[in-house]
Write an enzyme that holds these catalytic residues in place. Structure first.
Site, PDB file in Angstrom:
ATOM      1  N   VAL A 178      -4.144  12.441   2.456  1.00  0.00           N
ATOM      2  CA  VAL A 178      -4.756  13.031   1.263  1.00  0.00           C
ATOM      3  C   VAL A 178      -5.876  12.116   0.755  1.00  0.00           C
ATOM      4  O   VAL A 178      -6.833  12.561   0.129  1.00  0.00           O
ATOM      5  CB  VAL A 178      -3.674  13.266   0.181  1.00  0.00           C
ATOM      6  CG1 VAL A 178      -4.284  13.696  -1.146  1.00  0.00           C
ATOM      7  CG2 VAL A 178      -2.673  14.313   0.658  1.00  0.00           C
ATOM      8  N   GLY A 179      -5.738  10.837   1.099  1.00  0.00           N
ATOM      9  CA  GLY A 179      -6.794   9.902   0.701  1.00  0.00           C
ATOM     10  C   GLY A 179      -6.752   9.560  -0.783  1.00  0.00           C
ATOM     11  O   GLY A 179      -7.771   9.221  -1.374  1.00  0.00           O
ATOM     12  N   LEU A 180      -5.554   9.675  -1.355  1.00  0.00           N
ATOM     13  CA  LEU A 180      -5.336   9.276  -2.755  1.00  0.00           C
ATOM     14  C   LEU A 180      -6.257   9.995  -3.742  1.00  0.00           C
ATOM     15  O   LEU A 180      -6.720   9.430  -4.736  1.00  0.00           O
ATOM     16  CB  LEU A 180      -5.420   7.751  -2.912  1.00  0.00           C
ATOM     17  CG  LEU A 180      -4.303   6.998  -2.184  1.00  0.00           C
ATOM     18  CD1 LEU A 180      -4.590   5.509  -2.124  1.00  0.00           C
ATOM     19  CD2 LEU A 180      -2.948   7.254  -2.820  1.00  0.00           C
TER      20      LEU A 180
ATOM     21  N   ASN B 262       2.100   5.961 -11.405  1.00  0.00           N
ATOM     22  CA  ASN B 262       1.823   5.259 -10.144  1.00  0.00           C
ATOM     23  C   ASN B 262       0.351   4.812 -10.162  1.00  0.00           C
ATOM     24  O   ASN B 262      -0.544   5.604 -10.425  1.00  0.00           O
ATOM     25  CB  ASN B 262       2.111   6.209  -8.972  1.00  0.00           C
ATOM     26  CG  ASN B 262       1.888   5.565  -7.610  1.00  0.00           C
ATOM     27  OD1 ASN B 262       0.760   5.366  -7.183  1.00  0.00           O
ATOM     28  ND2 ASN B 262       2.970   5.250  -6.929  1.00  0.00           N
TER      29      ASN B 262
ATOM     30  N   ASN C 185       1.341   0.921  -6.347  1.00  0.00           N
ATOM     31  CA  ASN C 185       1.287   1.240  -4.921  1.00  0.00           C
ATOM     32  C   ASN C 185       0.459   0.147  -4.258  1.00  0.00           C
ATOM     33  O   ASN C 185      -0.754   0.089  -4.430  1.00  0.00           O
ATOM     34  CB  ASN C 185       0.630   2.617  -4.743  1.00  0.00           C
ATOM     35  CG  ASN C 185       0.366   2.947  -3.285  1.00  0.00           C
ATOM     36  OD1 ASN C 185       0.743   2.190  -2.388  1.00  0.00           O
ATOM     37  ND2 ASN C 185      -0.290   4.069  -3.049  1.00  0.00           N
TER      38      ASN C 185
ATOM     39  N   CYS D  33      -2.400  -0.389  -0.136  1.00  0.00           N
ATOM     40  CA  CYS D  33      -3.827  -0.055  -0.159  1.00  0.00           C
ATOM     41  C   CYS D  33      -4.616  -1.219   0.417  1.00  0.00           C
ATOM     42  O   CYS D  33      -4.223  -2.367   0.265  1.00  0.00           O
ATOM     43  CB  CYS D  33      -4.305   0.145  -1.602  1.00  0.00           C
ATOM     44  SG  CYS D  33      -3.554   1.517  -2.415  1.00  0.00           S
TER      45      CYS D  33
ATOM     46  N   ASN E 231       6.879   3.208   1.112  1.00  0.00           N
ATOM     47  CA  ASN E 231       5.820   4.204   1.277  1.00  0.00           C
ATOM     48  C   ASN E 231       5.908   4.849   2.670  1.00  0.00           C
ATOM     49  O   ASN E 231       6.882   4.648   3.392  1.00  0.00           O
ATOM     50  CB  ASN E 231       4.457   3.522   1.057  1.00  0.00           C
ATOM     51  CG  ASN E 231       3.497   4.435   0.319  1.00  0.00           C
ATOM     52  OD1 ASN E 231       3.289   5.581   0.732  1.00  0.00           O
ATOM     53  ND2 ASN E 231       2.916   3.954  -0.746  1.00  0.00           N
TER      54      ASN E 231
ATOM     55  N   GLY F 205      12.612  10.467   3.144  1.00  0.00           N
ATOM     56  CA  GLY F 205      13.365  11.487   3.879  1.00  0.00           C
ATOM     57  C   GLY F 205      14.557  12.081   3.166  1.00  0.00           C
ATOM     58  O   GLY F 205      15.427  12.678   3.805  1.00  0.00           O
TER      59      GLY F 205
END
Ligand SMILES: Cc1cc2nc3c(=O)[nH]c(=O)nc-3n(C[C@H](O)[C@H](O)[C@H](O)COP(=O)(O)O)c2cc1C
Length: 312
Positions: free
Chosen positions: A76-78, A104, A132, A135, A198, A250
C-alpha cells in the site's frame, strides 16, 4: 448466569486498560470510523489506526494487494491522509466511541516521528502511540529503523521524549536476527509495550508474464501463513523483556488468540482477517468470552504465558 457477566476479559497494557484483548491492526481497519456501520466499535479492545505521517502520502502504484496461499501480500506504501487531517477530521468522530484509540506513527527520519507525535500530543482522545519502526531511515542510506538496536534506541528515545502525555508502544519488525535484542533496545529507550510484529517482505510473480503481481515489486506477507513464525517471535520477546506484548500475525480464530496468550501476549491485533470478514474482531471478542466461560477460565490473565509454566 450469562458468560458476559462471569468472564473478565479486561487486560492492562502498561498504563492502558483495555476492555478486552482484541484490537484491530493498523492498516487493516482504516481510521476505524469507516467500519462503524458493520462493527460495534464499543465492543473492541481497541483500534489501531492506519499509520500516520507528517504529511499526507499517496502510496504505492496499483496493484497493491495480492492473495497468496494462506495469506496475502500488500504494498500500500503507507498511504494516509497525514496526521493533521486525522486530528481534524477522523479523531473527533472516533473518540466518541468507548474503545482505546491507538495512533500508529511512522516516518523516514527521527524528526518525522517526533513531529507526528508532537501534533498528536495536543489532540484529545488518543490512548497510546504505536511506533511502526519497519520503515527505511533515509538519513542512514535507507537502513530499516527496526533492524538495528542502536537505531531502535535512537528513534524510541526521541519518541519517548516527545510523548510526554501518553504511553508508547513500539511495533517491531520481524526481519531481525535476534528479536530479543531489539526488544531490549526498545524497552531500554522507554517503550511501554511491544507490538510483535509487522509483515514479512515477500514477492509474488505471475508465472506467464514473469512480472510482479504488485506495482511495487515486493510487498508484506500477512495472514495465517505468518502465524507460526510470529508466535515464535512473541515467545522470544516474552523471554527477553518484562514489557507487555501485543501479538499480531495471522489471527482468525479464538484458538489463534489463545495461542498468542499462551506464549506471553497480553493483547492481540487482528489484521488481514478483517479483509475477508470485517466483523471478525467483534466475533472474536464474543467467541473468546464464550470459550473461556466453557473452560471455566474466568479471567484471561489466568492463562497468559502458560507455555512457560509447562516448558520453563
Ligand atoms: C493492507 C495492510 C496495510 C497495513 N498497514 C500498516 C500500517 O500502516 N502500519 C503498520 O504498522 N502496520 C501495517 N500493516 C501490518 C498489520 O498491522 C499487521 O502487523 C500485519 O498485517 C500482520 O497481521 P495479520 O496477519 O493479522 O494481517 C498493514 C497490513 C496490511 C495487510
Amino acid at each position: 448466569m450469562t458468560s458476559a457477566v462471569a468472564v473478565d476479559l479486561t487486560v492492562q497494557v502498561g498504563a492502558v486498560r483495555l476492555r478486552n484483548p482484541i484490537l484491530v491492526a493498523s492498516g487493516t481497519f482504516g481510521y476505524g470510523v469507516e467500519f462503524a456501520h458493520l462493527v460495534d466499535l464499543n465492543r473492541l479492545g481497541g483500534i489501531v489506526v492506519k499509520g500516520l505521517s507528517r504529511e499526507p502520502m499517496e502510496g504505492a502504484p496499483a496493484p497493491r494487494l495480492c492473495e497468496t496461499p494462506a495469506g496475502m501480500l500488500n504494498a500500500v506504501g503507507l498511504q494516509n491522509i497525514g496526521v493533521r487531517a486525522f486530528v481534524a477530521e477522523k479523531l473527533p468522530v472516533l473518540r466518541k466511541y468507548d474503545t482505546a484509540i491507538i495512533a500508529n506513527v511512522f516516518g523516514y527520519c527521527v524528526d518525522d516521528y517526533v513531529e507526528v507525535i508532537r501534533i498528536l500530543e495536543d489532540a484529545e482522545g488518543v490512548a497510546a502511540y504505536e511506533l511502526n519502526i519497519s520503515c527505511p531511515n533515509v538519513k542512514r542510506g535507507g537502513m530499516q529503523f527496526g533492524g538495528d538496536s542502536s537505531l531502535v534506541a535512537e528513534v524510541v528515545g526521541a519518541a519517548r521524549k516527545a510523548a510526554a502525555k501518553r504511553p508508547l508502544w513500539v511495533k517491531l519488525s520481524p526481519m531481525v536476527a535476534d528479536i530479543g535484542l531489539i526488544a531490549k533496545a526498545a524497552e531500554g529507550a522507554g517503550a511501554d509495550a511491544l507490538t510483535v510484529a509487522n509483515t514479512y517482505p515477500s514477492m509474488a510473480i505471475d508465472p506467464w508474464s514473469g512480472k510482479s503481481r504488485l506495482g511495487n515489486q515486493t510487498g508484506g506477507l500477512s495472514g495465517p501463513s505468518i502465524k507460526p513464525i510470529t508466535l515464535r517471535l512473541v515467545w522470544e520477546t516474552a523471554k527477553a523483556v518484562k514489557s507487555p506484548i501485543i501479538g499480531v500475525g495471522g489471527i482468525e480464530t479464538v484458538e489463534d488468540v489463545l495461542e498468542y496468550v499462551a506464549v506471553g501476549a497480553t493483547a492481540v491485533q487482528v489484521g488481514t482477517a478483517s479483509f475477508t470478514d470485517p466483523t471478525v474482531s467483534q466475533r472474536l471478542v464474543e467467541g473468546l468470552e464464550r470459550a473461556l466461560f466453557r473452560a471455566k477460565t474466568f479471567t484471561i490473565n489466568q492463562i497468559r504465558g502458560k507455555v512457560f509454566a509447562d516448558f520453563g
